[in-house]
Design a protein around this motif. Structure first.
Motif, PDB file in Angstrom:
ATOM      1  N   TYR A  22      -3.702  -7.858  -6.556  1.00  9.54           N
ATOM      2  CA  TYR A  22      -3.654  -8.785  -6.624  1.00  9.54           C
ATOM      3  C   TYR A  22      -3.498  -9.888  -5.296  1.00  9.54           C
ATOM      4  O   TYR A  22      -3.630 -10.673  -4.509  1.00  9.54           O
ATOM      5  CB  TYR A  22      -3.907  -9.266  -7.461  1.00  9.54           C
ATOM      6  N   PRO A  69      -7.632 -14.414  -9.935  1.00  9.36           N
ATOM      7  CA  PRO A  69      -7.045 -14.805  -8.834  1.00  9.36           C
ATOM      8  C   PRO A  69      -7.724 -15.450  -7.410  1.00  9.36           C
ATOM      9  O   PRO A  69      -9.012 -15.199  -7.655  1.00  9.36           O
ATOM     10  CB  PRO A  69      -6.598 -13.456  -8.172  1.00  9.36           C
ATOM     11  N   TYR A 122     -11.010 -11.184  -5.702  1.00 10.28           N
ATOM     12  CA  TYR A 122     -10.372 -10.246  -6.132  1.00 10.28           C
ATOM     13  C   TYR A 122     -12.022  -9.391  -6.645  1.00 10.28           C
ATOM     14  O   TYR A 122     -12.716  -9.962  -5.738  1.00 10.28           O
ATOM     15  CB  TYR A 122     -10.904 -10.470  -8.043  1.00 10.28           C
ATOM     16  N   ILE A 162     -10.807  -5.200  -4.762  1.00  4.79           N
ATOM     17  CA  ILE A 162      -9.427  -5.877  -4.346  1.00  4.79           C
ATOM     18  C   ILE A 162      -9.161  -6.194  -2.864  1.00  4.79           C
ATOM     19  O   ILE A 162      -8.618  -6.764  -2.121  1.00  4.79           O
ATOM     20  CB  ILE A 162      -8.796  -5.774  -5.863  1.00  4.79           C
TER      21      ILE A 162
END
Length: 279
Positions: free
Chosen positions: A175, A208, A211, A218
Protein backbone atom coordinates in the motif's frame (compact mmCIF):
# COMPACT_ATOMS: atom_id res chain seq x y z
CA UNK A 1 20.70 -13.67 26.37
CA UNK A 2 24.11 -12.08 26.09
CA UNK A 3 26.13 -12.07 29.31
CA UNK A 4 27.09 -8.44 28.69
CA UNK A 5 23.44 -7.48 28.23
CA UNK A 6 22.45 -9.24 31.44
CA UNK A 7 25.30 -7.52 33.24
CA UNK A 8 23.99 -4.07 32.31
CA UNK A 9 20.21 -4.59 32.02
CA UNK A 10 17.51 -6.54 33.75
CA UNK A 11 15.46 -8.09 30.94
CA UNK A 12 11.77 -8.17 31.80
CA UNK A 13 8.60 -9.27 30.03
CA UNK A 14 8.16 -9.82 26.29
CA UNK A 15 6.34 -6.92 24.61
CA UNK A 16 6.61 -7.83 20.93
CA UNK A 17 7.63 -10.50 18.46
CA UNK A 18 8.74 -10.42 14.84
CA UNK A 19 10.02 -12.68 12.10
CA UNK A 20 13.58 -12.84 13.43
CA UNK A 21 13.37 -11.95 17.08
CA UNK A 22 11.64 -10.80 20.21
CA UNK A 23 11.31 -7.41 21.91
CA UNK A 24 11.48 -7.22 25.71
CA UNK A 25 11.08 -4.45 28.25
CA UNK A 26 14.31 -3.91 30.14
CA UNK A 27 15.74 -1.72 32.87
CA UNK A 28 19.36 -0.73 33.63
CA UNK A 29 20.63 -2.58 36.69
CA UNK A 30 22.00 0.73 38.02
CA UNK A 31 18.61 2.48 37.76
CA UNK A 32 15.47 0.36 37.95
CA UNK A 33 13.29 3.45 37.45
CA UNK A 34 14.18 3.80 33.76
CA UNK A 35 12.80 1.46 31.12
CA UNK A 36 13.89 0.65 27.59
CA UNK A 37 13.13 -1.93 24.94
CA UNK A 38 15.65 -4.55 23.87
CA UNK A 39 15.20 -6.01 20.40
CA UNK A 40 16.86 -9.44 20.37
CA UNK A 41 17.45 -10.77 16.85
CA UNK A 42 18.32 -14.42 16.24
CA UNK A 43 21.09 -14.27 13.65
CA UNK A 44 20.74 -17.99 12.93
CA UNK A 45 17.30 -17.42 11.42
CA UNK A 46 18.66 -14.71 9.16
CA UNK A 47 21.78 -16.55 8.03
CA UNK A 48 19.56 -19.38 6.85
CA UNK A 49 17.46 -16.99 4.77
CA UNK A 50 17.88 -14.05 2.45
CA UNK A 51 21.19 -12.19 2.22
CA UNK A 52 19.17 -8.95 2.08
CA UNK A 53 17.87 -9.66 5.59
CA UNK A 54 21.44 -10.16 6.79
CA UNK A 55 22.40 -6.80 5.29
CA UNK A 56 19.46 -5.15 7.07
CA UNK A 57 20.52 -6.70 10.36
CA UNK A 58 23.90 -5.01 10.35
CA UNK A 59 22.95 -1.73 8.66
CA UNK A 60 20.12 -0.79 11.03
CA UNK A 61 22.30 -0.25 14.16
CA UNK A 62 24.79 1.82 12.17
CA UNK A 63 22.06 4.03 10.74
CA UNK A 64 20.37 4.46 14.13
CA UNK A 65 23.64 5.51 15.74
CA UNK A 66 24.15 8.02 12.94
CA UNK A 67 20.65 9.50 13.35
CA UNK A 68 20.52 9.57 17.16
CA UNK A 69 19.53 11.49 19.12
CA UNK A 70 16.35 12.96 17.65
CA UNK A 71 13.02 13.49 19.44
CA UNK A 72 11.02 11.78 16.68
CA UNK A 73 13.38 8.96 15.72
CA UNK A 74 13.79 5.83 17.81
CA UNK A 75 17.15 6.12 19.60
CA UNK A 76 19.69 3.33 19.95
CA UNK A 77 21.20 3.34 23.45
CA UNK A 78 23.31 0.17 23.54
CA UNK A 79 24.28 -2.67 21.23
CA UNK A 80 25.36 -6.18 22.22
CA UNK A 81 26.33 -9.06 19.96
CA UNK A 82 27.33 -12.67 20.47
CA UNK A 83 27.57 -15.66 18.15
CA UNK A 84 23.81 -16.16 17.87
CA UNK A 85 22.09 -12.89 18.76
CA UNK A 86 22.18 -9.17 18.17
CA UNK A 87 20.59 -7.13 20.99
CA UNK A 88 19.63 -3.48 20.38
CA UNK A 89 18.58 -1.42 23.41
CA UNK A 90 16.11 1.19 22.15
CA UNK A 91 13.66 3.78 23.42
CA UNK A 92 10.63 2.11 24.95
CA UNK A 93 7.49 2.88 22.94
CA UNK A 94 4.79 0.71 24.46
CA UNK A 95 1.82 2.95 23.63
CA UNK A 96 -0.31 1.73 20.69
CA UNK A 97 1.41 2.32 17.34
CA UNK A 98 -0.26 4.26 14.52
CA UNK A 99 -1.48 1.07 12.85
CA UNK A 100 -3.43 0.15 15.99
CA UNK A 101 -4.84 3.65 16.21
CA UNK A 102 -5.98 4.10 12.61
CA UNK A 103 -7.77 0.74 12.61
CA UNK A 104 -10.01 2.05 15.40
CA UNK A 105 -10.99 5.48 14.08
CA UNK A 106 -10.52 8.26 11.55
CA UNK A 107 -8.38 11.20 12.65
CA UNK A 108 -9.56 14.78 12.77
CA UNK A 109 -7.49 17.23 10.74
CA UNK A 110 -5.76 18.81 13.77
CA UNK A 111 -4.87 15.33 15.07
CA UNK A 112 -3.59 14.23 11.66
CA UNK A 113 -1.63 17.48 11.23
CA UNK A 114 0.07 16.93 14.59
CA UNK A 115 1.10 13.38 13.69
CA UNK A 116 2.24 14.40 10.20
CA UNK A 117 4.32 17.32 11.51
CA UNK A 118 6.20 15.00 13.88
CA UNK A 119 6.65 12.31 11.22
CA UNK A 120 7.95 14.75 8.64
CA UNK A 121 10.38 16.27 11.14
CA UNK A 122 11.85 12.77 11.49
CA UNK A 123 11.88 12.20 7.72
CA UNK A 124 13.42 15.61 7.03
CA UNK A 125 16.19 14.88 9.53
CA UNK A 126 16.87 11.53 7.86
CA UNK A 127 17.06 13.16 4.44
CA UNK A 128 19.30 15.98 5.67
CA UNK A 129 21.73 13.32 6.91
CA UNK A 130 21.51 11.29 3.70
CA UNK A 131 19.26 8.47 4.90
CA UNK A 132 16.10 7.23 3.15
CA UNK A 133 13.86 5.15 5.44
CA UNK A 134 12.12 3.31 2.55
CA UNK A 135 9.50 1.55 4.71
CA UNK A 136 7.30 4.26 6.23
CA UNK A 137 3.95 2.79 7.27
CA UNK A 138 1.71 2.98 10.37
CA UNK A 139 3.31 -0.13 11.90
CA UNK A 140 6.68 1.68 12.04
CA UNK A 141 5.27 4.86 13.57
CA UNK A 142 5.45 4.41 17.34
CA UNK A 143 4.57 6.57 20.34
CA UNK A 144 6.39 6.86 23.66
CA UNK A 145 4.94 7.36 27.13
CA UNK A 146 4.52 11.10 26.43
CA UNK A 147 2.59 10.29 23.22
CA UNK A 148 5.50 11.63 21.20
CA UNK A 149 5.94 10.08 17.75
CA UNK A 150 9.02 7.96 17.10
CA UNK A 151 9.87 6.68 13.62
CA UNK A 152 11.21 3.13 13.94
CA UNK A 153 12.45 0.08 12.01
CA UNK A 154 15.32 1.24 9.82
CA UNK A 155 16.05 -2.26 8.52
CA UNK A 156 15.21 -1.20 4.96
CA UNK A 157 16.95 2.18 5.15
CA UNK A 158 19.54 3.23 2.59
CA UNK A 159 22.14 5.97 2.64
CA UNK A 160 22.75 8.47 -0.14
CA UNK A 161 25.22 11.32 -0.61
CA UNK A 162 23.29 14.01 -2.46
CA UNK A 163 19.64 15.03 -2.71
CA UNK A 164 17.99 13.12 -5.51
CA UNK A 165 20.77 10.53 -5.72
CA UNK A 166 19.29 7.40 -7.32
CA UNK A 167 18.63 4.21 -5.39
CA UNK A 168 17.19 0.92 -6.56
CA UNK A 169 15.49 -2.23 -5.30
CA UNK A 170 11.94 -3.20 -4.37
CA UNK A 171 11.22 -2.25 -0.81
CA UNK A 172 8.53 -3.62 1.35
CA UNK A 173 4.88 -2.87 1.84
CA UNK A 174 2.35 -2.83 -1.06
CA UNK A 175 0.00 0.00 0.00
CA UNK A 176 2.83 2.41 0.83
CA UNK A 177 5.40 1.83 -1.91
CA UNK A 178 5.93 4.64 -4.43
CA UNK A 179 5.10 4.01 -8.11
CA UNK A 180 8.65 4.62 -9.34
CA UNK A 181 9.85 1.78 -7.09
CA UNK A 182 7.27 -0.62 -8.53
CA UNK A 183 8.15 0.48 -12.06
CA UNK A 184 11.67 -0.77 -11.48
CA UNK A 185 13.19 2.64 -12.02
CA UNK A 186 15.89 4.26 -9.94
CA UNK A 187 14.38 6.46 -7.26
CA UNK A 188 15.36 9.01 -4.63
CA UNK A 189 14.51 9.81 -1.02
CA UNK A 190 11.14 11.26 -2.04
CA UNK A 191 9.75 7.72 -1.86
CA UNK A 192 9.44 8.47 1.88
CA UNK A 193 7.23 11.49 1.14
CA UNK A 194 4.94 9.32 -1.00
CA UNK A 195 4.65 6.73 1.79
CA UNK A 196 3.93 9.45 4.35
CA UNK A 197 1.25 10.81 2.01
CA UNK A 198 -0.43 7.39 2.03
CA UNK A 199 -0.30 7.43 5.84
CA UNK A 200 -1.92 10.88 5.89
CA UNK A 201 -4.69 9.77 3.51
CA UNK A 202 -5.43 6.75 5.71
CA UNK A 203 -5.59 8.90 8.84
CA UNK A 204 -8.17 11.18 7.22
CA UNK A 205 -10.16 8.57 5.28
CA UNK A 206 -9.79 5.29 7.16
CA UNK A 207 -8.64 3.43 4.02
CA UNK A 208 -5.67 3.69 1.60
CA UNK A 209 -5.77 5.83 -1.55
CA UNK A 210 -4.71 2.96 -3.83
CA UNK A 211 -6.10 -0.51 -3.10
CA UNK A 212 -7.15 -3.81 -4.62
CA UNK A 213 -8.25 -7.32 -3.75
CA UNK A 214 -4.75 -8.76 -4.22
CA UNK A 215 -1.14 -7.60 -4.10
CA UNK A 216 -1.08 -7.44 -7.90
CA UNK A 217 -4.20 -5.25 -7.97
CA UNK A 218 -2.74 -2.98 -5.29
CA UNK A 219 0.48 -2.58 -7.29
CA UNK A 220 -1.52 -1.80 -10.44
CA UNK A 221 -3.49 0.88 -8.56
CA UNK A 222 -0.30 2.41 -7.18
CA UNK A 223 1.27 2.48 -10.65
CA UNK A 224 -1.80 4.29 -12.04
CA UNK A 225 -1.62 6.73 -9.10
CA UNK A 226 -5.15 7.98 -9.77
CA UNK A 227 -5.71 9.97 -6.58
CA UNK A 228 -9.36 10.45 -5.66
CA UNK A 229 -11.24 12.02 -2.77
CA UNK A 230 -14.62 10.23 -2.46
CA UNK A 231 -17.21 12.80 -1.42
CA UNK A 232 -18.82 10.48 1.13
CA UNK A 233 -15.58 10.60 3.12
CA UNK A 234 -13.83 13.82 2.10
CA UNK A 235 -16.81 16.20 2.05
CA UNK A 236 -15.69 17.72 5.35
CA UNK A 237 -11.93 17.58 4.69
CA UNK A 238 -10.42 21.00 4.01
CA UNK A 239 -9.06 22.07 0.60
CA UNK A 240 -5.68 22.60 2.30
CA UNK A 241 -5.46 18.94 3.34
CA UNK A 242 -6.36 17.79 -0.17
CA UNK A 243 -3.80 20.15 -1.64
CA UNK A 244 -1.05 18.68 0.54
CA UNK A 245 -2.10 15.14 -0.34
CA UNK A 246 -1.89 15.95 -4.06
CA UNK A 247 1.62 17.33 -3.59
CA UNK A 248 2.81 14.32 -1.56
CA UNK A 249 1.09 11.68 -3.72
CA UNK A 250 2.34 13.17 -6.98
CA UNK A 251 3.50 10.57 -9.48
CA UNK A 252 5.88 13.08 -11.09
CA UNK A 253 8.83 12.92 -8.68
CA UNK A 254 10.18 16.28 -9.86
CA UNK A 255 6.93 17.92 -8.72
CA UNK A 256 6.46 15.87 -5.57
CA UNK A 257 7.15 17.78 -2.37
CA UNK A 258 10.29 17.18 -0.35
CA UNK A 259 9.97 16.50 3.37
CA UNK A 260 10.94 20.09 4.18
CA UNK A 261 8.35 21.45 1.75
CA UNK A 262 5.70 19.38 3.51
CA UNK A 263 6.72 20.95 6.82
CA UNK A 264 6.29 24.42 5.31
CA UNK A 265 2.83 23.72 3.87
CA UNK A 266 0.09 25.90 5.44
CA UNK A 267 -1.94 22.85 6.52
CA UNK A 268 1.01 21.72 8.65
CA UNK A 269 2.14 25.13 9.90
CA UNK A 270 -1.38 26.15 10.94
CA UNK A 271 -1.78 22.93 12.92
CA UNK A 272 -5.49 23.12 12.20
CA UNK A 273 -5.80 21.97 8.60
CA UNK A 274 -8.12 24.90 7.89
CA UNK A 275 -6.03 27.35 5.85
CA UNK A 276 -8.59 28.96 3.54
CA UNK A 277 -5.96 30.53 1.28
CA UNK A 278 -5.84 27.26 -0.67
CA UNK A 279 -9.57 27.18 -1.52
Amino acid sequence: MSQALNRDYQVLEEIGRGRFGVVYRCSPVTNSGDFFAVKSIDKRLISAGDSLDAQCLFSEPKILRFLSPHPHIINLHDLYEDDDYLHMVLDLCDAPDLHSRVTRRVYSEPEAASVMAQLMQAVAQCHRLGVAHRDIKPDNILFDERNRLRLADFGSAETFKDRGEPMSGIVRTPYYVAPEVLAGREYCEKVDVWSAGVVLYIMLAGFPPFYGESVVEIFEAVLRANLRFPSRVFHSVSPAAKDLLRRMLCKDVSRRFSAEQVLRHPWITSGRGQDERLI
